[in-house]
Design an enzyme around this catalytic site. Structure first.
Site, short mmCIF file in Angstrom:
data_model
loop_
_atom_site.label_atom_id
_atom_site.label_comp_id
_atom_site.label_asym_id
_atom_site.label_seq_id
_atom_site.Cartn_x
_atom_site.Cartn_y
_atom_site.Cartn_z
N GLY A 1 -11.39 137.21 -65.99
CA GLY A 1 -11.31 138.55 -65.43
C GLY A 1 -10.06 138.71 -64.59
O GLY A 1 -10.03 138.26 -63.44
N SER B 1 -15.24 138.66 -49.89
CA SER B 1 -14.79 139.86 -49.18
C SER B 1 -13.37 139.66 -48.67
O SER B 1 -12.98 138.58 -48.26
CB SER B 1 -15.71 140.18 -48.01
OG SER B 1 -15.22 141.29 -47.27
N LYS C 1 -23.66 138.94 -48.84
CA LYS C 1 -22.53 139.82 -49.12
C LYS C 1 -22.97 141.28 -49.14
O LYS C 1 -22.24 142.18 -48.69
CB LYS C 1 -21.89 139.44 -50.47
CG LYS C 1 -20.76 140.37 -50.92
CD LYS C 1 -19.63 140.45 -49.90
CE LYS C 1 -18.33 141.00 -50.50
NZ LYS C 1 -18.42 142.29 -51.18
N HIS D 1 -23.23 142.34 -45.62
CA HIS D 1 -21.85 142.52 -45.15
C HIS D 1 -21.34 143.90 -45.54
O HIS D 1 -20.79 144.64 -44.71
CB HIS D 1 -20.95 141.43 -45.75
CG HIS D 1 -19.48 141.71 -45.63
ND1 HIS D 1 -18.83 142.62 -46.44
CD2 HIS D 1 -18.53 141.20 -44.82
CE1 HIS D 1 -17.55 142.68 -46.12
NE2 HIS D 1 -17.35 141.82 -45.14
N ASN D 2 -21.53 144.27 -46.81
CA ASN D 2 -21.02 145.55 -47.27
C ASN D 2 -21.76 146.72 -46.63
O ASN D 2 -21.17 147.77 -46.37
CB ASN D 2 -21.12 145.64 -48.80
CG ASN D 2 -20.05 144.83 -49.48
OD1 ASN D 2 -19.49 143.89 -48.91
ND2 ASN D 2 -19.73 145.18 -50.71
N GLU E 1 -20.31 147.15 -43.36
CA GLU E 1 -19.00 147.78 -43.60
C GLU E 1 -19.16 149.30 -43.71
O GLU E 1 -18.39 150.07 -43.11
CB GLU E 1 -18.39 147.19 -44.86
CG GLU E 1 -17.06 147.77 -45.29
CD GLU E 1 -16.61 147.20 -46.62
OE1 GLU E 1 -16.26 148.00 -47.52
OE2 GLU E 1 -16.64 145.96 -46.77
#
Length: 482
Positions: free
Chosen positions: A9, A128, A183, A186-187, A190
């Protein structure tokens, strides 16, 4: 061949992670389904490096030393499963697959369990830091099959961001979907941080009538104190940025996009029964911003409160606004850690909350100075119910409380929307209240649905039902706890 790792990717994150690995001395194989993308990368950013490309999965797998290590940086969801399905016939027992995309944690739970049964070691890792972080050091949150961690630990920790004392912002989080759950939180935080900053900006711009230069100076000052953080820093930069002599921020349409991780946080908070109210409001605020055409029409119909002039009190309100922002941010982090604690208990992840704060100290979007204080709070009390009752955070929120209330009272009075700050204060007031009116709510539920209630004068857990009207029965319905 004896290459260390392959990465599938080659969008911006994938390319920068490969370049980061190359800088750290690792031999990397790059693969993209569209061969021309691989060639463009090798002839462009990867030119004159040790990075090689592969035009097929077979060629890629054949270049790797065993046990093979393959990182996926592809779109979350079905695409990840499709790539894994194509890789499986080419892999041997003990090989490692790392999903570094923004997967929903139940997918990582499933993949970890399914692949373990097939002899493949899976890691679902949150990453991140955006483009810059991927290139020079992101925050990395790996979870999954713990047998895989020793095999990739050096690579992931070497490419991760480092704290000032040299500690990697990467360590094992927990089994199965733990990495992607952390995660996700975390977002969500955010989302909350960005909404809070937006509300502070709105208050200064529309109520205090401050121009971009004045607001930039405030954010730059805040970034030298308790509010120091990446998002505060870049907000100051954004307010100072011009093209063709015009501030770019003033030309941007007020419709916010989202990719779903904040929504996942809010949905999981509801599923787990944890009041992560601030992040939920931040998600809804983005949804409300998307109703731009409706808002324009409504702005000409719905009445606003009378305008006020606060120019004489500008300095006083800016100071109070800093207090409101700090206290609200602390509530947001407290709610996020409450959600992680509940998930850790339900899934037996044994999350280490101080260590998670360390992972976020550098490299990631929500890095901020008080993450060190979060780590110290959990060092003092690893089983802490809420950050708000830690001595440091309790003291800081207490000091900020007067300014926090002053700002929100004025915002309500003049009609400046502050959904996230207001949700934070409502949570704080609810959390510090020993007796909430839920007793009346439980009586209502028992009245119309015979859902039962507990009594203050009887042992906890014992359920009761009253025949409130005299016409109802004495048989209770089943009850439940959210």
């Amino acid at each position: 061949m004896n290459y260390d790792i392959a990465l599938i990717g080659l969008a911006v994150m994938g390319q920068n992670l490969i370049l980061n690995m190359n800088d750290k001395g690792y031999k990397v194989v790059a693969y993209n389904r569209t061969v021309s993308v691989t060639q463009d990368f090798l002839n462009g950013p990867a030119k004159d490096t040790n990075i090689v490309g592969a035009e097929s999965y077979e060629a890629m797998v054949g270049m790797l030393s065993k046990p093979r290590k393959i990182m996926l940086m592809v779109k979350a969801g079905d695409a990840v499963d499709a790539v894994i399905d194509e890789l499986l016939p080419l892999l041997d027992e003990g090989d490692v697959i790392i999903d570094g995309g923004n997967a929903n944690y139940p997918d990582s739970q499933r993949r970890s369990i399914d692949l373990k049964a097939k002899g493949i070691r899976f890691i679902g890792s949150g990453i991140s830091g955006g483009e810059e972080g991927a290139r020079f050091g992101p925050s990395i949150m790996p979870g999954g099959n713990p047998e895989a961690w020793p095999l990739v630990k050096d690579i992931l920790q070497d490419i991760s961001a480092k704290t000032k004392d040299g500690q990697p912002c990467c360590d094992w989080v927990g089994s199965d979907g733990a990495g992607h759950f952390v995660k996700m939180v975390h977002n969500g935080i955010e989302y909350g941080d960005m909404q809070l900053i937006g509300e502070a900006y709105h208050f200064m711009k529309d109520l205090l009538k401050m121009d971009n230069a004045a607001m930039q100076a405030v954010f730059a000052k805040w970034n030298k104190g308790d509010l120091e953080s990446y998002l505060i820093e870049i907000t100051a930069d954004i307010l100072n940025f011009k093209e063709d002599g015009e501030y770019v921020v003033d030309r941007i349409v007020d419709k916010a996009g989202q990719k779903g991780t904040g929504k996942w946080t809010a949905i999981n908070a509801l599923d787990f029964g944890i009041p992560v109210t601030l992040i939920g409001e931040a998600v809804f605020a983005r949804s409300l911003s998307a109703l731009k055409d409706e808002r324009v029409v409504a702005s000409g119909i719905l009445q606003a409160p009378p305008a006020v002039d606060l120019s004489a009190e500008q300095a006083e309100f800016v100071e109070a606004l800093g207090d409101a922002l700090l206290a609200s941010k602390m509530v947001s982090y407290a709610q996020g850690f409450m959600l992680m604690r509940e998930a850790s208990e339900q899934f037996n992840w044994d999350l280490q909350y101080g260590a998670i704060a360390q992972l976020w100290r550098q490299g990631c979007i929500i890095r901020s100075v008080f993450l060190d204080d979060i780590k110290r709070a959990y060092d003092r009390s690893p089983e802490l119910d809420s950050l708000l009752i830690d001595e440091y955070f309790c003291g800081k929120v207490g000091e900020a409380q007067a300014g926090w209330r002053k700002v929100l009272a004025k915002a309500i009075e003049v009609g400046i929307p502050t959904p996230a700050m207001s949700a934070a204060l409502a949570f704080y007031d609810g959390y510090r209240t020993a007796n909430l009116p839920a007793n009346l709510l439980q009586a209502q539920r028992d009245y119309f649905g015979a859902h039962t209630y507990e009594r203050t004068d009887r042992p906890a857990g014992e359920r009761f039902h009253s025949n409130w009207t005299g016409a109802g029965g004495d048989v209770p319905s089943s009850s439940y706890d959210a």
